[in-house]
Design an enzyme around this catalytic site. Structure first.
Site, PDB file in Angstrom:
ATOM      1  N   SER A  25       0.834  -1.217   0.000  1.00  6.93           N
ATOM      2  CA  SER A  25       0.000   0.000   0.000  1.00  6.93           C
ATOM      3  C   SER A  25       0.859   1.253   0.000  1.00  6.93           C
ATOM      4  O   SER A  25       0.417   2.319  -0.413  1.00  6.93           O
ATOM      5  CB  SER A  25      -0.874   0.059   1.259  1.00  6.93           C
ATOM      6  OG  SER A  25      -1.859  -0.889   1.206  1.00  6.93           O
ATOM      7  N   ALA A  58      -2.409   0.401  10.096  1.00  6.61           N
ATOM      8  CA  ALA A  58      -1.747  -0.918  10.128  1.00  6.61           C
ATOM      9  C   ALA A  58      -1.770  -1.606   8.751  1.00  6.61           C
ATOM     10  O   ALA A  58      -2.754  -1.459   8.018  1.00  6.61           O
ATOM     11  CB  ALA A  58      -2.457  -1.803  11.160  1.00  6.61           C
ATOM     12  N   PRO A  59      -0.705  -2.322   8.373  1.00  2.55           N
ATOM     13  CA  PRO A  59       0.519  -2.578   9.147  1.00  2.55           C
ATOM     14  C   PRO A  59       1.575  -1.478   9.078  1.00  2.55           C
ATOM     15  O   PRO A  59       2.629  -1.611   9.689  1.00  2.55           O
ATOM     16  CB  PRO A  59       1.058  -3.861   8.513  1.00  2.55           C
ATOM     17  CG  PRO A  59       0.589  -3.794   7.085  1.00  2.55           C
ATOM     18  CD  PRO A  59      -0.746  -3.100   7.112  1.00  2.55           C
ATOM     19  N   GLY A  61       2.412   0.788   6.020  1.00  2.00           N
ATOM     20  CA  GLY A  61       3.036   1.210   4.755  1.00  2.00           C
ATOM     21  C   GLY A  61       2.993   2.720   4.545  1.00  2.00           C
ATOM     22  O   GLY A  61       3.978   3.340   4.163  1.00  2.00           O
ATOM     23  N   ASP A  77      -4.964   2.869  14.668  1.00  2.00           N
ATOM     24  CA  ASP A  77      -5.488   1.586  14.169  1.00  2.00           C
ATOM     25  C   ASP A  77      -5.478   0.588  15.319  1.00  2.00           C
ATOM     26  O   ASP A  77      -4.539   0.575  16.119  1.00  2.00           O
ATOM     27  CB  ASP A  77      -4.589   1.063  13.019  1.00  2.00           C
ATOM     28  CG  ASP A  77      -5.300   0.054  12.122  1.00  2.00           C
ATOM     29  OD1 ASP A  77      -5.882  -0.917  12.650  1.00  2.00           O
ATOM     30  OD2 ASP A  77      -5.277   0.239  10.905  1.00  2.00           O
ATOM     31  N   LYS A 142     -12.835   3.468  -1.253  1.00  2.00           N
ATOM     32  CA  LYS A 142     -12.956   2.096  -1.775  1.00  2.00           C
ATOM     33  C   LYS A 142     -14.329   2.019  -2.442  1.00  2.00           C
ATOM     34  O   LYS A 142     -15.362   2.065  -1.748  1.00  2.00           O
ATOM     35  CB  LYS A 142     -12.856   1.066  -0.643  1.00  2.00           C
ATOM     36  CG  LYS A 142     -11.791   1.392   0.401  1.00  2.00           C
ATOM     37  CD  LYS A 142     -10.421   0.898   0.032  1.00  2.00           C
ATOM     38  CE  LYS A 142      -9.411   1.331   1.085  1.00  2.00           C
ATOM     39  NZ  LYS A 142      -8.041   0.982   0.799  1.00  2.00           N
TER      40      LYS A 142
HETATM   41  C1  SAM Z   1      -6.077  -1.191   3.931  1.00  2.00           C
HETATM   42  S1  SAM Z   1      -5.597  -1.258   5.593  1.00  2.00           S
HETATM   43  C2  SAM Z   1      -4.441   0.080   5.708  1.00  2.00           C
HETATM   44  C3  SAM Z   1      -3.114  -0.231   5.105  1.00  2.00           C
HETATM   45  C4  SAM Z   1      -2.094   0.865   5.417  1.00  2.00           C
HETATM   46  N1  SAM Z   1      -2.416   2.103   4.709  1.00  2.00           N
HETATM   47  C5  SAM Z   1      -0.698   0.453   5.028  1.00  2.00           C
HETATM   48  O1  SAM Z   1      -0.127   1.081   4.128  1.00  2.00           O
HETATM   49  O2  SAM Z   1      -0.160  -0.472   5.638  1.00  2.00           O
HETATM   50  C6  SAM Z   1      -6.976  -0.607   6.434  1.00  2.00           C
HETATM   51  C7  SAM Z   1      -6.787  -0.500   7.924  1.00  2.00           C
HETATM   52  O3  SAM Z   1      -7.870   0.260   8.452  1.00  2.00           O
HETATM   53  C8  SAM Z   1      -8.107  -0.182   9.766  1.00  2.00           C
HETATM   54  N2  SAM Z   1      -9.431   0.302  10.196  1.00  2.00           N
HETATM   55  C9  SAM Z   1     -10.650  -0.077   9.740  1.00  2.00           C
HETATM   56  N3  SAM Z   1     -11.622   0.610  10.375  1.00  2.00           N
HETATM   57  C10 SAM Z   1     -10.979   1.455  11.252  1.00  2.00           C
HETATM   58  C11 SAM Z   1     -11.427   2.424  12.189  1.00  2.00           C
HETATM   59  N4  SAM Z   1     -12.744   2.672  12.361  1.00  2.00           N
HETATM   60  N5  SAM Z   1     -10.501   3.096  12.905  1.00  2.00           N
HETATM   61  C12 SAM Z   1      -9.177   2.851  12.735  1.00  2.00           C
HETATM   62  N6  SAM Z   1      -8.703   1.949  11.861  1.00  2.00           N
HETATM   63  C13 SAM Z   1      -9.586   1.252  11.131  1.00  2.00           C
HETATM   64  C14 SAM Z   1      -7.955  -1.680   9.688  1.00  2.00           C
HETATM   65  O4  SAM Z   1      -7.653  -2.220  10.960  1.00  2.00           O
HETATM   66  C15 SAM Z   1      -6.804  -1.830   8.680  1.00  2.00           C
HETATM   67  O5  SAM Z   1      -5.581  -2.007   9.355  1.00  2.00           O
END
Ligand code: SAM
Length: 194
Positions: A25, A58-59, A61, A77, A142
């Site tokens: 990502s 998370a994780p 990136g 997160d 998305k």
């Molecule tokens: C697509 S991943 C993000 C990847 C991240 N940008 C990276 O580069 O590693 C989406 C993240 O959003 C988090 N997430 C989903 N709903 C959330 C919320 N209401 N508050 C905080 N984090 C949330 C999930 O736990 C997940 O880790």
């Protein structure tokens, strides 16, 4: 149209994935910065000791991309952030819900890569700019399987409506990035960099 064309030959960005990056990502944020900002604007807005909030980090990136530029990051997160990102010493991890998170003080950047209904993300981004919690925001929408264009128009209208209630001048642009065809990425800024 030249003004709307890709800065890369055939629209394919030649960007290198940072070594040991915690997720692919990371490429999306790098591409977004190249698409939305000129090199001068990147120099101006991505400087060491600036501050950022990464919602849905998370994780790690996107956080890693910020950290590589010396930017301090609050990573919000419930999931864990890769140890190498935490070891930078520039990251504070908050296991909180991004939609209820309020920064203690304004930051330069808010970035958001949460998988959620696009309109919720659009409202969240607009709120951060309207409340002056950040100056620049990059967020991913998305998209649903159907009526994608309609959804983007709706998100745009929601952002315009929220910001119309403020006197804040802003720039809003959307782009479908090469590194993710299922999403549209938005850039919203209250500060037009040089
Ligand atoms: C697509 S991943 C993000 C990847 C991240 N940008 C990276 O580069 O590693 C989406 C993240 O959003 C988090 N997430 C989903 N709903 C959330 C919320 N209401 N508050 C905080 N984090 C949330 C999930 O736990 C997940 O880790």
């Amino acid at each position: 149209m030249p003004a709307n064309s890709s800065p890369w030959f055939m629209g394919i960005p030649r960007l290198k994935c940072p070594p040991n990056t915690p997720s692919r990502s990371a490429m999306k944020l790098e591409e977004a910065w190249h698409v939305f900002l000129t090199s001068k604007q990147r120099e101006e807005t991505l400087r060491p000791r600036m501050q950022a909030v990464d919602l849905g980090a998370a994780p790690g990136g996107w956080t890693w991309q910020l950290v590589r530029r010396g930017i301090q990051v609050i990573a919000v997160d419930n999931g864990s952030i890769a140890p190498m990102v935490m070891e930078s010493g520039l990251v504070k991890h908050q296991t909180l819900d991004a939609f209820g998170y309020i920064p203690l003080h304004p930051v330069d950047w808010m970035v958001c890569d949460i998988v959620e209904q696009p309109r919720r993300i659009a409202q969240l981004a607009a709120q951060w700019i309207a409340k002056k919690w950040c100056q620049h925001c990059i967020f991913n929408l998305k998209l649903p399987m159907k009526k994608r264009y309609d959804e983007i128009q709706l998100c745009k209208a929601l952002i315009l409506a929220i910001l119309a209630k403020t006197k804040i001048p802003y720039r809003l642009v959307f782009k479908q990035l090469y590194h993710d065809r299922e999403e549209v990425t938005g850039y919203l800024s209250s500060k037009q960099p040089l």
